[in-house]
Design an enzyme around this catalytic site. Structure first.
Site, mmCIF file in Angstrom:
data_model
loop_
_atom_site.group_PDB
_atom_site.id
_atom_site.type_symbol
_atom_site.label_atom_id
_atom_site.label_comp_id
_atom_site.label_asym_id
_atom_site.label_seq_id
_atom_site.Cartn_x
_atom_site.Cartn_y
_atom_site.Cartn_z
ATOM 1 N N SER A 429 37.908 40.510 31.434
ATOM 2 C CA SER A 429 38.822 39.226 30.882
ATOM 3 C C SER A 429 38.855 39.205 28.959
ATOM 4 O O SER A 429 39.676 38.957 27.983
ATOM 5 C CB SER A 429 39.055 38.177 31.195
ATOM 6 O OG SER A 429 37.243 37.954 31.299
ATOM 7 N N HIS A 457 43.608 39.267 35.341
ATOM 8 C CA HIS A 457 44.547 40.231 33.961
ATOM 9 C C HIS A 457 45.049 42.094 34.618
ATOM 10 O O HIS A 457 45.195 42.074 33.655
ATOM 11 C CB HIS A 457 43.565 40.497 33.035
ATOM 12 C CG HIS A 457 43.222 38.873 31.918
ATOM 13 N ND1 HIS A 457 43.715 38.636 31.473
ATOM 14 C CD2 HIS A 457 41.536 38.498 33.163
ATOM 15 C CE1 HIS A 457 43.594 37.040 31.188
ATOM 16 N NE2 HIS A 457 41.730 37.691 31.982
ATOM 17 N N LYS A 488 48.419 33.720 34.845
ATOM 18 C CA LYS A 488 48.481 34.577 34.205
ATOM 19 C C LYS A 488 50.051 35.059 33.330
ATOM 20 O O LYS A 488 50.901 34.597 33.493
ATOM 21 C CB LYS A 488 47.708 35.255 34.147
ATOM 22 C CG LYS A 488 45.828 34.547 33.770
ATOM 23 C CD LYS A 488 44.734 35.262 33.330
ATOM 24 C CE LYS A 488 44.241 34.086 33.485
ATOM 25 N NZ LYS A 488 42.539 34.108 33.480
HETATM 26 C C1 LIG Z 1 41.721 33.219 34.456
HETATM 27 C C2 LIG Z 1 40.680 33.984 35.340
HETATM 28 C C3 LIG Z 1 40.567 33.587 36.565
HETATM 29 C C4 LIG Z 1 40.262 31.688 36.996
HETATM 30 O O1 LIG Z 1 41.671 32.149 37.305
HETATM 31 P P1 LIG Z 1 42.233 30.664 36.971
HETATM 32 O O2 LIG Z 1 44.139 30.724 37.785
HETATM 33 O O3 LIG Z 1 42.799 30.776 35.557
HETATM 34 O O4 LIG Z 1 41.613 29.875 37.545
HETATM 35 C C5 LIG Z 1 39.697 34.766 37.338
HETATM 36 N N1 LIG Z 1 39.266 35.298 36.622
HETATM 37 C C6 LIG Z 1 39.911 35.966 35.945
HETATM 38 C C7 LIG Z 1 39.073 37.315 35.255
HETATM 39 C C8 LIG Z 1 40.685 35.565 34.928
HETATM 40 O O5 LIG Z 1 40.506 36.098 33.865
#
Ligand SMILES: *Cc1c(COP(=O)(O)O)cnc(C)c1O
Length: 639
Positions: A429, A457, A488
């Site tokens: 990320s 991602h 995302k």
């Molecule tokens: C954003 C993210 C999460 C968490 O997801 P949310 O739905 O925002 O709680 C988990 N793992 C990774 C790698 C992320 O970037």
């Protein structure tokens, strides 16, 4: 619908001489109490008996209001006003002002002014459009929390802190000097975003009516109108303004909170939040400015699509807002089930299970699958939610070097286990690089460990049609467990885990984050379903995102910044935390929102700008953004 606020202002005078003034930004239901208090305040003032009292009330929509964080407050005790003025000088030096004496020499000019002087700190030119009136910061108040709706009486200090926060956040203002004209009030302050609100206990002789205010301006003269517009018209609510609390939270059992916050500020790790005032897209209204957003996880701009919003609206109409229970009790709707089968289909898996967020999905799944006596092998750059899931499980945690399959292999061989799990981000990320899935899955199989990959991602970003890491490797390899988020690229909310039916059935019973939490709102599920459909029907969005990343990295490389990414995340390494924030702030003031990422999200000393692109960005915007980044980074010696 947003809440309605009202700006309420009061001015009282006697024979043309000002005796009292006040302003607040209140909710509709608070207006009556507020007006009554202001009447009382204007009519019973020690300075005189009002013969003219004006109360002005204006409606302000909630989305016009900018929320700001309060400045950190510190007090400097000084022996007398001479020492106090010395302290003012030090503050100006900290702001990088060369002609300190020149600025202090202008103070007497402000004594007769009702408003403040707007002074160019480099040329010492006065910039107020109307010199007699000066510039006034208005339309502001502190955010009131909980029951502390109204505190009685006048709160000079609180009002000053609120005003200082607004002024410090105005475009092109680097700081403010304030000396009260109240003869009984000898304290003054210097405020800036750099060092906060610094209260100085004595800045003038007792009994003196000489006071004034200077807003310190650094910028182009063409931009003065924007600054004045912000100060005089932008409605602002300041979070956590002091003395709004009914209790003193700074001492005793709460002391450790403030100590830690102070430490964070000193280490440049204190976080403030930017406030969005428009839908999240390639360009947004944020903190009162229109900026190009190079920071959103909404890589494909699906959250703003008409079909997605309409789908959510229909669900809202049909089911109302909340889901009313855990999936295992009353919170399971047709939409939740349909979404799960759509996710499984999209990812080419047998089955999928929804969670309320990606964070919870990792926490709940990992801690249900692994326990005491088991071993988890985790990449050193894995997301915090994986780390927390590992910790919660009680299993032994073995960290291997980032995406280093030799290191993972050695560690698997060295640490025997009854049950084991290897876990990794698919796209990391904060670095944007991609897991070596073929070797990762093979190693796990060879050692009889479960393999799990976090697709937060990668979903919607990699693979020809955005299906993620399995598609990226052309379907030749597949981990046992795919986890991801709908928050995302999908532009909605919620996490998921998919894999075999046995896996999801097991988690449905054992994952506590699933069992003991109210399920997602049906409208959110509907949005996700429609967004997945939109993605399947529009694979060109993924291609456009890919092209944007290649183009943007190319622009940065031309200027000497090593940028490369196969995902939508492009880190620009800075190193030093303070520098990273300064660069990010400077870019923001130029209209580019690219956040600085610091410890604890990344290692100390590896602070960076993290650009995230969208399919919606135009080449022109990206080229100009890259030029701005190169220019500002060059100024700080990064390029
Ligand atoms: C954003 C993210 C999460 C968490 O997801 P949310 O739905 O925002 O709680 C988990 N793992 C990774 C790698 C992320 O970037």
């Amino acid at each position: 619908m947003g809440l309605s606020f009202y700006s309420v202002k009061m001015r009282a005078s006697e024979q043309g001489k000002h005796i009292s003034g006040a302003e607040r930004l209140v909710l509709e239901r608070e207006v009556d109490v507020c007006v009554e208090q202001m009447l009382g305040r204007g009519r019973n003032h020690s300075k005189g008996k009002a013969d003219l009292l004006n109360i002005k009330m204006e409606k302000i929509e909630e989305n016009e209001i900018l929320y700001l964080d309060t400045l950190p407050v510190s007090t400097v005790e000084v022996k007398d006003f001479r020492d106090g003025l010395k302290e003012v000088r030090n503050c100006l030096l900290e702001l990088g002002i060369v002609n300190v004496e020149g600025i202090l020499g202008r103070l007497p000019e402000t004594y007769a002014m009702r408003g403040a002087m707007l002074l160019d700190v480099d040329t010492l030119k006065r910039l107020e459009p109307d010199r007699e009136r000066g510039v006034r910061a208005t339309y502001m108040d502190g955010v009131r929390t909980g029951e502390a709706v109204f505190t009685k009486g006048k709160h000079h200090f609180q009002e000053a802190v609120v005003l200082a926060a607004k002024v410090a956040n105005a475009p092109n203002i680097i700081g403010e000097i304030c000396i009260s004209d109240d003869p009984d009030y000898v304290a003054g302050y210097v405020a800036s975003k750099v060092f906060g609100y610094r209260r100085i206990t004595k800045v003038k002789e007792a009994g003196s009516e000489l006071g004034g205010r200077i807003f310190l301006y650094r910028g182009r003269e063409e931009d003065v109108a924007e600054t004045v517009g912000f100060l005089e018209h932008q409605a602002v609510l300041v979070r956590n303004a002091p003395e709004l609390f009914s209790r003193n939270h700074s001492e005793g059992k709460f002391g450790f909170l403030n100590e830690e916050l102070k430490r964070l500020r000193e280490d440049f790790l204190f976080r403030s939040m930017k406030t969005m005032q428009s839908a999240q897209s390639s360009s947004v209204l944020c903190d009162g400015r229109r900026v190009l957003l190079l920071a959103s996880n909404h890589y494909l701009d699906l959250a703003r699509r008409k079909d997605v919003k309409e789908s959510a609206e229909r669900a809202l109409d049909l089911y109302g807002t909340g889901s009313g229970g855990s999936r295992l009790t009353t919170g399971n709707t047709v939409l939740h089930e349909k979404l799960e089968s759509r996710i499984a289909e999209f990812k080419g898996e047998e089955s999928a299970l929804l969670f309320n967020s990606g964070y919870v999905a990792n926490l709940a799944a990992i801690s249900a699958l692994m326990g005491k006596g088991d071993v988890i092998f985790s990449d050193e750059l894995n997301h915090a939610s994986i780390i927390d899931g590992c910790r919660l499980s009680g299993a032994e945690i073995v960290i291997y070097r980032h995406n280093d399959m030799r290191d993972l292999e050695q560690k698997l061989a060295k640490c025997p286990f009854r049950r084991g799990l290897v876990v990794s981000d698919a796209v990391f990320s904060m670095d944007g690089d991609i897991l070596n899935l073929p070797e990762f899955a093979q190693l796990a199989d060879r050692h009889q460990a479960l393999s799990m990959v976090d697709e937060a991602h990668s979903t919607g970003v990699i693979g020809r049609t955005g299906r993620g890491i399995v598609e990226h490797y052309h379907g030749v390899c597949r981990p046992d467990i795919l986890m991801g988020t709908l928050s995302k690229a999908i532009g909605s909310e919620g996490g998921f885990v998919c894999g075999s039916r046995a896996l999801t059935e097991f988690l449905r019973h054992k994952a506590r984050g699933f069992v003991f939490s109210t399920s997602l709102s049906p409208a959110v599920a509907a949005a996700s379903i429609q967004a997945l459909e939109a993605l399947e029907e529009n694979p060109q969005l993924v291609l456009r995102l890919r092209e944007n990343v290649l183009f943007f990295c190319g622009c940065l490389r031309e200027g000497g910044i090593l940028a490369d990414s196969k995902s939508a995340v492009i880190p620009i390494m800075i190193g030093d935390e303070k520098k990273a924030i300064e660069i990010s702030e400077e870019l923001f003031s130029e209209g580019y929102f690219i956040p600085a990422i610091r410890y604890p999200t990344v290692k100390r000393g590896s602070a960076r700008l993290r650009a995230a692109l969208m399919s919606e960005h135009s080449k022109k915007d990206l080229r100009e953004a890259a030029e701005a980044i190169l220019r500002v980074c060059g100024k700080y010696g990064i390029v």
